[in-house]
Motif scaffolding. Structure first.
Motif, mmCIF file in Angstrom:
data_model
loop_
_atom_site.group_PDB
_atom_site.id
_atom_site.type_symbol
_atom_site.label_atom_id
_atom_site.label_comp_id
_atom_site.label_asym_id
_atom_site.label_seq_id
_atom_site.Cartn_x
_atom_site.Cartn_y
_atom_site.Cartn_z
ATOM 1 N N PHE A 34 0.295 70.451 -82.962
ATOM 2 C CA PHE A 34 0.506 69.746 -81.692
ATOM 3 C C PHE A 34 -0.759 69.723 -80.818
ATOM 4 O O PHE A 34 -1.210 68.651 -80.397
ATOM 5 C CB PHE A 34 1.665 70.414 -80.933
ATOM 6 C CG PHE A 34 2.173 69.615 -79.787
ATOM 7 C CD1 PHE A 34 3.228 68.727 -79.954
ATOM 8 C CD2 PHE A 34 1.611 69.715 -78.523
ATOM 9 C CE1 PHE A 34 3.705 67.975 -78.894
ATOM 10 C CE2 PHE A 34 2.085 68.962 -77.458
ATOM 11 C CZ PHE A 34 3.136 68.103 -77.648
ATOM 12 N N GLU A 35 -1.355 70.893 -80.573
ATOM 13 C CA GLU A 35 -2.506 70.966 -79.656
ATOM 14 C C GLU A 35 -3.706 70.211 -80.233
ATOM 15 O O GLU A 35 -4.410 69.498 -79.505
ATOM 16 C CB GLU A 35 -2.887 72.430 -79.378
ATOM 17 C CG GLU A 35 -1.887 73.170 -78.503
ATOM 18 C CD GLU A 35 -1.600 72.461 -77.181
ATOM 19 O OE1 GLU A 35 -2.531 71.877 -76.590
ATOM 20 O OE2 GLU A 35 -0.430 72.460 -76.738
ATOM 21 N N GLU A 36 -3.909 70.359 -81.548
ATOM 22 C CA GLU A 36 -5.035 69.665 -82.190
ATOM 23 C C GLU A 36 -4.876 68.140 -82.052
ATOM 24 O O GLU A 36 -5.836 67.427 -81.715
ATOM 25 C CB GLU A 36 -5.081 70.063 -83.674
ATOM 26 C CG GLU A 36 -6.263 69.477 -84.420
ATOM 27 C CD GLU A 36 -6.231 69.798 -85.916
ATOM 28 O OE1 GLU A 36 -5.553 70.777 -86.335
ATOM 29 O OE2 GLU A 36 -6.889 69.052 -86.670
ATOM 30 N N ALA A 37 -3.657 67.674 -82.285
ATOM 31 C CA ALA A 37 -3.400 66.225 -82.186
ATOM 32 C C ALA A 37 -3.621 65.744 -80.756
ATOM 33 O O ALA A 37 -4.248 64.699 -80.516
ATOM 34 C CB ALA A 37 -1.982 65.921 -82.650
ATOM 35 N N LEU A 38 -3.152 66.540 -79.791
ATOM 36 C CA LEU A 38 -3.281 66.169 -78.381
ATOM 37 C C LEU A 38 -4.753 66.068 -77.970
ATOM 38 O O LEU A 38 -5.178 65.084 -77.324
ATOM 39 C CB LEU A 38 -2.548 67.221 -77.535
ATOM 40 C CG LEU A 38 -2.422 66.960 -76.049
ATOM 41 C CD1 LEU A 38 -1.740 65.630 -75.779
ATOM 42 C CD2 LEU A 38 -1.624 68.095 -75.374
ATOM 43 N N GLU A 39 -5.534 67.065 -78.369
ATOM 44 C CA GLU A 39 -6.967 67.063 -78.050
ATOM 45 C C GLU A 39 -7.658 65.832 -78.621
ATOM 46 O O GLU A 39 -8.469 65.173 -77.976
ATOM 47 C CB GLU A 39 -7.637 68.319 -78.637
ATOM 48 C CG GLU A 39 -7.418 69.567 -77.794
ATOM 49 C CD GLU A 39 -7.716 69.315 -76.320
ATOM 50 O OE1 GLU A 39 -8.825 68.854 -76.001
ATOM 51 O OE2 GLU A 39 -6.813 69.546 -75.477
ATOM 52 N N LEU A 40 -7.301 65.514 -79.875
ATOM 53 C CA LEU A 40 -7.936 64.395 -80.566
ATOM 54 C C LEU A 40 -7.605 63.051 -79.896
ATOM 55 O O LEU A 40 -8.465 62.175 -79.747
ATOM 56 C CB LEU A 40 -7.459 64.403 -82.032
ATOM 57 C CG LEU A 40 -8.335 63.726 -83.063
ATOM 58 C CD1 LEU A 40 -9.775 64.226 -83.008
ATOM 59 C CD2 LEU A 40 -7.753 63.965 -84.463
ATOM 60 N N ILE A 41 -6.361 62.905 -79.478
ATOM 61 C CA ILE A 41 -5.961 61.656 -78.800
ATOM 62 C C ILE A 41 -6.801 61.484 -77.528
ATOM 63 O O ILE A 41 -7.318 60.404 -77.242
ATOM 64 C CB ILE A 41 -4.448 61.665 -78.458
ATOM 65 C CG1 ILE A 41 -3.616 61.632 -79.732
ATOM 66 C CG2 ILE A 41 -4.074 60.485 -77.566
ATOM 67 C CD1 ILE A 41 -2.131 61.892 -79.523
ATOM 68 N N LYS A 42 -6.961 62.600 -76.801
ATOM 69 C CA LYS A 42 -7.740 62.534 -75.553
ATOM 70 C C LYS A 42 -9.201 62.237 -75.866
ATOM 71 O O LYS A 42 -9.830 61.389 -75.225
ATOM 72 C CB LYS A 42 -7.619 63.858 -74.808
ATOM 73 C CG LYS A 42 -6.268 64.031 -74.141
ATOM 74 C CD LYS A 42 -6.251 65.297 -73.300
ATOM 75 C CE LYS A 42 -4.842 65.609 -72.839
ATOM 76 N NZ LYS A 42 -4.630 67.030 -72.572
#
Ligand code: 13P
Ligand code: SF4
Length: 355
Positions: A33-41
């Motif tokens: 979850f956190e990795e995906a969120l960072e990447l989207i940003k």
């Protein structure tokens, strides 16, 4: 109204269902979850997800400031966004629609193999053949179709507007060649008194809702209202207190005084339903099974391909996950899509009034 079923087209008997993610893969998604969120940003992407994607994907979409919606809203949001990277978590036709409307944006999908059984039911060759048989009919294609089928159509419509468009064309005296969902086609004919030549396609998820079993569930929950998507069979739709698109079902549940609901659509919508109405009870409408085995269990196998791992892959390797639509097809498909979007705006503003 008159409903004529088309019987000279081929509907696949086996939709070649994809392998669903395993429990381990789903668990891994939570950890990503956190990795995906960072990447989207970091990539400054706009994530647009459908209500049928997993709860983890929908939570990610909320955390990333993205948008969750029905197919009509997804199309609008992609078109209106000023972001250049649009990440569509849904099925292929949703990504293609975004690309048709925004050719200069990069549109990526976690998994380009996320099909839709309705899309598979209507090939462009079959549509050309049937069009030639009904030259006077206006071709109305459900959004759940390929770009090539859209390019052969006069109108595109999503479930949230289908009955209204049926009424509008009936007012104008136009018979309709409807593709590809048989149940939605018969629902439009029923509600709008349209003259419809109806394609015999089906959504494997909604086609499985079962009226006899629903009677039992209703008896067990006598106060519950039945909310159903119009891709369900006619005998299930007849039992519904409300029929609508995913967003419309959600809005209905929110605004209703009732406290209990039986829901006849894909099960991942329960996430948003429960979030919007924490004190209300939602019960799954029953689905048919063969020897105790249900094909979809009200869970779209193609929507399930939208894992967080595949979303991360799409952002890291956009060239392998980008949608492309042939420019001639795109320009042809754009016309009926824009017609739908302005029809929707005109209905909202009162410029078009239906009797
Ligand atoms: P909605 O337009 O209601 O979101 O439906 C899309 C879909 O695929 C239904 O199965
Ligand atoms: Fe297609 Fe049915 Fe899945 Fe919707 S739920 S994407 S109509 S197969």
């Amino acid at each position: 109204m008159s409903l004529h079923m088309i019987d000279n087209v081929t509907i696949p008997s086996d939709f070649n269902l994809p392998k669903r993610p395993t429990l381990e893969e789903k668990k891994k998604d939570d950890e990503l979850f956190e990795e995906a969120l960072e990447l989207i940003k970091k990539k400054n992407a706009l994530l647009i997800a459908h209500y049928y994607t997993s709860e983890t994907m929908q939570r990610l979409c909320e955390a990333a400031g993205g948008a969750i919606g029905d197919s009509l809203e997804m199309a609008r949001i992609g078109r209106d966004s000023d972001k250049n990277l649009i990440l569509v978590a849904g099925v292929r036709f949703m990504g293609e629609t975004a690309k048709i409307l925004s050719p200069n944006k990069t549109v990526v999908m976690p998994n380009l193999k996320a099909e839709c059984s309705l899309d598979m039911c209507c090939t462009v060759d079959d549509l050309r053949k049937v069009k030639a048989q009904y030259p006077k009919a206006t071709v109305v294609a459900y959004a759940n179709t390929s770009a090539a089928v859209k390019a052969e159509s006069d109108w595109i419509v999503t479930s949230s507007l289908a009955v209204e468009l049926g009424k509008y064309l009936t007012q104008k005296g136009e018979p309709i060649l409807w593709v590809p969902d048989r149940h939605l086609g018969s629902y439009i004919a029923n509600q709008s008194s349209s003259d419809i030549y109806c394609w015999p396609g089906r959504c494997i998820v909604h086609d499985a809702f079962e009226a006899n079993a629903l009677e039992f569930v209703k008896k067990e929950h006598p106060k519950a209202l039945v909310l159903v998507h119009p891709e369900a069979p006619a005998n299930v739709v007849e039992m519904a207190d409300y029929v609508g698109s995913t967003s419309q079902i959600l809005a209905y549940a929110k605004n209703s005084e009732a406290e209990e609901f039986i829901i006849g659509t894909e099960r991942n919508i329960f996430y948003k339903l429960q979030l919007a109405c924490p004190n209300k009870t939602f019960i799954e409408a029953p689905v048919a099974s063969t020897k105790g085995y249900c094909i979809s269990c009200a869970n779209c196998p193609w929507m399930e391909l939208n894992t967080l791992q595949s979303l991360i892959d799409a952002l890291n390797k956009p060239e392998e996950h980008s949608l492309s639509v042939d420019e001639n097809i795109r320009l042809q498909a754009l016309k009926p899509l824009e017609r739908m979007l302005s029809f929707s705006a005109d209905l909202k503003s009162g410029k078009i009034v239906l009797s």
